[in-house]
Design a protein around this motif. Structure first.
Motif, PDB file in Angstrom:
ATOM      1  N   PRO A 253      20.376  78.051   0.008  1.00  0.00           N
ATOM      2  CA  PRO A 253      19.714  78.731  -1.117  1.00  0.00           C
ATOM      3  C   PRO A 253      20.501  78.632  -2.421  1.00  0.00           C
ATOM      4  O   PRO A 253      19.909  78.471  -3.491  1.00  0.00           O
ATOM      5  CB  PRO A 253      19.607  80.183  -0.633  1.00  0.00           C
ATOM      6  CG  PRO A 253      19.632  80.088   0.855  1.00  0.00           C
ATOM      7  CD  PRO A 253      20.551  78.947   1.160  1.00  0.00           C
ATOM      8  N   PHE A 254      21.818  78.721  -2.339  1.00  0.00           N
ATOM      9  CA  PHE A 254      22.639  78.610  -3.548  1.00  0.00           C
ATOM     10  C   PHE A 254      22.599  77.188  -4.100  1.00  0.00           C
ATOM     11  O   PHE A 254      22.615  76.984  -5.317  1.00  0.00           O
ATOM     12  CB  PHE A 254      24.079  79.005  -3.233  1.00  0.00           C
ATOM     13  CG  PHE A 254      24.220  80.407  -2.693  1.00  0.00           C
ATOM     14  CD1 PHE A 254      24.237  81.497  -3.550  1.00  0.00           C
ATOM     15  CD2 PHE A 254      24.311  80.631  -1.332  1.00  0.00           C
ATOM     16  CE1 PHE A 254      24.351  82.787  -3.057  1.00  0.00           C
ATOM     17  CE2 PHE A 254      24.432  81.916  -0.824  1.00  0.00           C
ATOM     18  CZ  PHE A 254      24.453  82.998  -1.695  1.00  0.00           C
ATOM     19  N   ALA A 255      22.529  76.197  -3.187  1.00  0.00           N
ATOM     20  CA  ALA A 255      22.454  74.808  -3.633  1.00  0.00           C
ATOM     21  C   ALA A 255      21.117  74.517  -4.297  1.00  0.00           C
ATOM     22  O   ALA A 255      21.045  73.727  -5.246  1.00  0.00           O
ATOM     23  CB  ALA A 255      22.676  73.868  -2.449  1.00  0.00           C
ATOM     24  N   VAL A 256      20.039  75.152  -3.817  1.00  0.00           N
ATOM     25  CA  VAL A 256      18.715  74.941  -4.407  1.00  0.00           C
ATOM     26  C   VAL A 256      18.688  75.423  -5.851  1.00  0.00           C
ATOM     27  O   VAL A 256      18.053  74.815  -6.727  1.00  0.00           O
ATOM     28  CB  VAL A 256      17.646  75.657  -3.571  1.00  0.00           C
ATOM     29  CG1 VAL A 256      16.296  75.628  -4.270  1.00  0.00           C
ATOM     30  CG2 VAL A 256      17.533  75.003  -2.191  1.00  0.00           C
ATOM     31  N   VAL A 257      19.385  76.524  -6.128  1.00  0.00           N
ATOM     32  CA  VAL A 257      19.421  77.080  -7.486  1.00  0.00           C
ATOM     33  C   VAL A 257      19.978  76.071  -8.479  1.00  0.00           C
ATOM     34  O   VAL A 257      19.558  76.022  -9.647  1.00  0.00           O
ATOM     35  CB  VAL A 257      20.257  78.377  -7.506  1.00  0.00           C
ATOM     36  CG1 VAL A 257      20.414  78.902  -8.927  1.00  0.00           C
ATOM     37  CG2 VAL A 257      19.604  79.432  -6.629  1.00  0.00           C
ATOM     38  N   LEU A 258      20.900  75.238  -8.042  1.00  0.00           N
ATOM     39  CA  LEU A 258      21.497  74.238  -8.926  1.00  0.00           C
ATOM     40  C   LEU A 258      20.512  73.147  -9.319  1.00  0.00           C
ATOM     41  O   LEU A 258      20.817  72.323 -10.180  1.00  0.00           O
ATOM     42  CB  LEU A 258      22.713  73.605  -8.249  1.00  0.00           C
ATOM     43  CG  LEU A 258      23.873  74.561  -7.923  1.00  0.00           C
ATOM     44  CD1 LEU A 258      24.989  73.814  -7.207  1.00  0.00           C
ATOM     45  CD2 LEU A 258      24.409  75.209  -9.194  1.00  0.00           C
ATOM     46  N   GLY A 259      19.321  73.144  -8.712  1.00  0.00           N
ATOM     47  CA  GLY A 259      18.319  72.151  -9.053  1.00  0.00           C
ATOM     48  C   GLY A 259      17.781  72.287 -10.463  1.00  0.00           C
ATOM     49  O   GLY A 259      17.139  71.358 -10.968  1.00  0.00           O
TER      50      GLY A 259
ATOM     51  N   PRO B 200      21.457  65.123 -10.843  1.00  0.00           N
ATOM     52  CA  PRO B 200      21.129  65.053  -9.408  1.00  0.00           C
ATOM     53  C   PRO B 200      21.779  66.224  -8.659  1.00  0.00           C
ATOM     54  O   PRO B 200      22.955  66.532  -8.864  1.00  0.00           O
ATOM     55  CB  PRO B 200      21.739  63.713  -8.973  1.00  0.00           C
ATOM     56  CG  PRO B 200      21.840  62.905 -10.215  1.00  0.00           C
ATOM     57  CD  PRO B 200      22.097  63.872 -11.318  1.00  0.00           C
ATOM     58  N   ASN B 201      21.004  66.865  -7.823  1.00  0.00           N
ATOM     59  CA  ASN B 201      21.526  68.024  -7.088  1.00  0.00           C
ATOM     60  C   ASN B 201      22.347  67.524  -5.903  1.00  0.00           C
ATOM     61  O   ASN B 201      21.902  67.518  -4.756  1.00  0.00           O
ATOM     62  CB  ASN B 201      20.375  68.918  -6.617  1.00  0.00           C
ATOM     63  CG  ASN B 201      20.856  70.303  -6.225  1.00  0.00           C
ATOM     64  OD1 ASN B 201      22.034  70.494  -5.905  1.00  0.00           O
ATOM     65  ND2 ASN B 201      19.971  71.272  -6.242  1.00  0.00           N
ATOM     66  N   VAL B 202      23.566  67.116  -6.203  1.00  0.00           N
ATOM     67  CA  VAL B 202      24.440  66.556  -5.179  1.00  0.00           C
ATOM     68  C   VAL B 202      24.845  67.620  -4.165  1.00  0.00           C
ATOM     69  O   VAL B 202      25.002  67.342  -2.974  1.00  0.00           O
ATOM     70  CB  VAL B 202      25.696  65.938  -5.837  1.00  0.00           C
ATOM     71  CG1 VAL B 202      26.622  65.345  -4.783  1.00  0.00           C
ATOM     72  CG2 VAL B 202      25.297  64.880  -6.853  1.00  0.00           C
TER      73      VAL B 202
END
Length: 284
Positions: A150-156, A161-163
């Motif tokens: 979920p935290f990685a999705v926020v960086l989208g 690119p959402n590495v």
């Protein structure tokens, strides 16, 4: 389906556990199929769990295809730098994960090749210990990777690119594969474990067509018909690693190369076992 693994010490009490590479396999991902082929395969797959695995494998292969394409980008570009960083991160992954991922979930038999001079019960015990420890470790890391999604999705929302998301998805999938492999390996080497290792015997030459076999059978291959494992002691492997020396010094790169000439193994994985400090401790 049978899976053959090669087990041998690389430095003192530290051992290497490697799976024999299938013929024509270079250790990289399989070619990515088209979306149409995927949909057709999904329609013919009745089990939902198998459908989820197919989807996961498809998107994982797509991500790998995109990642490898970044290597061809101009030197010094953002994507080229990401590829270099990713390669360094992948090279630091432990060899336990790669080994357990190589055990198919539908494997019905595991063939364990090991040096002739080592006790067969010790070999089987170490393989089982690695499977049990691997299940605990990769379950924990899989849940950790999923928790970070979920935290990685926020960086989208960032215009890049959402590495972080791609890395977390890859790690979650990789740990899940290793978890499945560890469970299957544990089942294969534990089933009917109360039976004697040498209750029934077969000659080693009968099951040596995966790689070059010794000119003469080393010893009778140990297998119980109620189990799913076969022990294959090898005099060639015993000679290559020289047990008396490996207890004091690590096997050399030349020895690793000779082993990989005799058996279709990945030399980089063997060197990882030799050089890296493992999170799963060895035991005597």
């Amino acid at each position: 389906m049978a899976r053959r693994i090669v087990v041998f010490p690389v430095l003192g009490r530290r051992w290497a556990f490697t799976a024999v590479l299938p013929t024509g396999c270079d250790g990289k991902s399989l070619p990515v199929g088209s979306l149409g082929n995927l949909l057709e395969t999904l329609r013919s797959t009745p089990q939902n769990s198998d459908r989820v695995e197919l989807l996961t494998q498809y998107f994982s292969d797509k991500m790998y295809e995109k990642f490898t394409a970044w290597e061809a980008t101009p030197e010094g570009s953002f994507r080229n730098r990401l590829h270099s960083i990713g390669q360094r991160m992948l090279s630091r992954l432990g060899p336990t994960e790669s080994f357990l991922k190589a055990i198919p979930k539908d494997a019905g038999l595991v063939e364990i090749v090991y040096p002739y001079g080592i006790n067969s019960r010790l070999v089987r015990r170490r393989v089982r210990h690695l499977a049990i420890s691997g299940e605990v470790v990769h379950r924990r890391y899989m849940y950790g990777s999923i928790a970070l999604l979920p935290f990685a999705v926020v960086l989208g929302v960032l215009p890049l690119p959402n590495v972080v998301l791609a890395w977390n998805l890859f790690r979650a999938y990789s740990h899940w594969r290793a978890l499945q492999g560890s469970r299957r390996l544990n089942y294969l080497v534990t089933e009917s474990s109360s039976a004697s290792d040498d209750a029934i015997t077969e000659k080693q030459g009968e099951r040596s067509n995966t790689f070059k076999s010794d000119p003469t059978p080393d010893r009778k291959t140990q297998r119980n018909e109620t189990t799913h494992w076969i022990l294959l002691p090898s005099k060639k492997l015993d000679t290559l690693i020289n047990l008396s020396n490996v207890s004091r010094e690590a096997i050399t790169d030349v020895t690793v190369a000779e082993i990989c000439k005799e058996y279709p193994l990945d030399p980089l994985e063997i060197m990882k076992w030799r050089d890296q400090k493992l999170s799963i401790k060895s035991f005597g």
